[in-house]
Design an enzyme around this catalytic site. Sequence first.
Site, PDB file in Angstrom:
ATOM      1  N   THR A  18       4.916  -5.399   6.182  1.00  0.00           N
ATOM      2  CA  THR A  18       5.505  -4.894   7.423  1.00  0.00           C
ATOM      3  C   THR A  18       5.209  -5.783   8.632  1.00  0.00           C
ATOM      4  OG1 THR A  18       3.597  -3.489   7.909  1.00  0.00           O
ATOM      5  CG2 THR A  18       5.392  -2.489   6.639  1.00  0.00           C
ATOM      6  N   ASP A  19       4.161  -6.620   8.531  1.00  0.00           N
ATOM      7  CA  ASP A  19       3.781  -7.405   9.712  1.00  0.00           C
ATOM      8  C   ASP A  19       4.901  -8.328  10.178  1.00  0.00           C
ATOM      9  OD1 ASP A  19       1.369  -6.177   9.743  1.00  0.00           O
ATOM     10  OD2 ASP A  19       0.240  -7.850   8.885  1.00  0.00           O
ATOM     11  N   THR A  66       1.970  -4.639   1.855  1.00  0.00           N
ATOM     12  CA  THR A  66       1.164  -3.444   1.587  1.00  0.00           C
ATOM     13  C   THR A  66       1.818  -2.535   0.556  1.00  0.00           C
ATOM     14  OG1 THR A  66       0.168  -3.542   3.760  1.00  0.00           O
ATOM     15  CG2 THR A  66       0.184  -1.397   2.737  1.00  0.00           C
ATOM     16  N   SER A 120       2.794 -10.660   4.334  1.00  0.00           N
ATOM     17  CA  SER A 120       3.983 -11.243   4.979  1.00  0.00           C
ATOM     18  C   SER A 120       3.702 -12.341   6.011  1.00  0.00           C
ATOM     19  CB  SER A 120       4.848 -10.143   5.583  1.00  0.00           C
ATOM     20  OG  SER A 120       4.206  -9.501   6.643  1.00  0.00           O
TER      21      SER A 120
END
Length: 384
Positions: free
Chosen positions: A136-137, A55, A102
């Site tokens: 971030t996942d 993101t 990710s």
Amino acid sequence: MFVRRNPVALPLRRLIRFRAWFAFVALLGAAPGVLAAQPESAPRPKVLVIATGGTIAGVQDVPGTLGAYRAGTLTAEQILASVPQLAAVAQVETEQFSNVASPLISPDQWIALARRIDGVLRSRPDLAGVVVTHGTDRLEETAFFLYLTVRSEKPVVLVGAQRPATGISADGPINLLAAVRTAVAPQAVGKGVMVVMDDRIISAREVRKHYQRVGGFDGGDMGMLGVVARNGPEFFYAPARRRGPASEFDLAGVTALPDVDLVFAYPGSTGRTYQRAPAGVVVSVTGFTCAESATYQALVRTGVPVVAAFPSGENVSGNDPSDSSRARIHDECPGMDSTFVFRTPWLPMISVHHLTPQKVRILLMLALTRTRDPREIQRFFDTY
Ligand code: SIN
């Protein structure tokens, strides 16, 4: 004299005054003397920013809205261009490793990324550290893999954003600035791989994403190592477990990671059945059903390590349950070895120390590149 004010113009004028004041403060904040902890003439440390996507590189269909976006769109150079303040802190070089969301980062890419970071830190003594931009996942998984396998004292900092680069109040630029400030800080040397999000410096061993809004990253019970304050990073703690140059996980001869599955235990479950047994299984567990216990016992008998981990990352201890609970469990699961039922079906039981199931999986994958001996696997969990 009484002056009649236009009721619309007054808030507008206030807003303009506020904006002018805000711009002045922002300019001050961007001045090298405020951001950098060194005189302007001092050579700025060098940092390599390796971009992987996420993101932080996300662009919306309609920029400036709350609308949908595509992660992994902007290049490393484009991300950097949105943070001119970086120039006051470091000489930043960039490298585009990938540009994806990710969940598309695979274990093979962990290996390639760890090798690249290790190699560049070894061959470039002029680099103060490395920053990795990441979605971030799956940021916590990549970070922990790097924590276990990058064998350098120099800071490696992962960073992401929860709002796309084109979004309202994007968090990527300030996060990236904080990450670079951390990567060049002498106090960050030897602290292992870290994640910087929302001005928090969190060890890669502990970091977890609790929710997908700004402020959603923390270190659980273990807290954070420090914060990135106005004058730069301030550290309060250092990790105590093995990492960096002391790590035993050498990727030199590793071409692929062993296939370790991660499954949930849940009420009514009978456990996972496999056509072909994996190299290991991690079960995210708060307690086993009798049927699950029987399934995992059978798997253990074929030589597959099965490791239990609490979803919260709390310790799953290797202690046997008390005699009374043994008796009760035995009644509940007739014909079953009660030591298997209560906690973990591995004998001798592997005790995981405050790691989330995802991270238990990563450590088990790496442990299995070295051994299949349960006592040795336990030693890895005791050490890292
Ligand atoms: C991703 O993990 O790539 C998308 C979500 C994010 O970066 O916040």
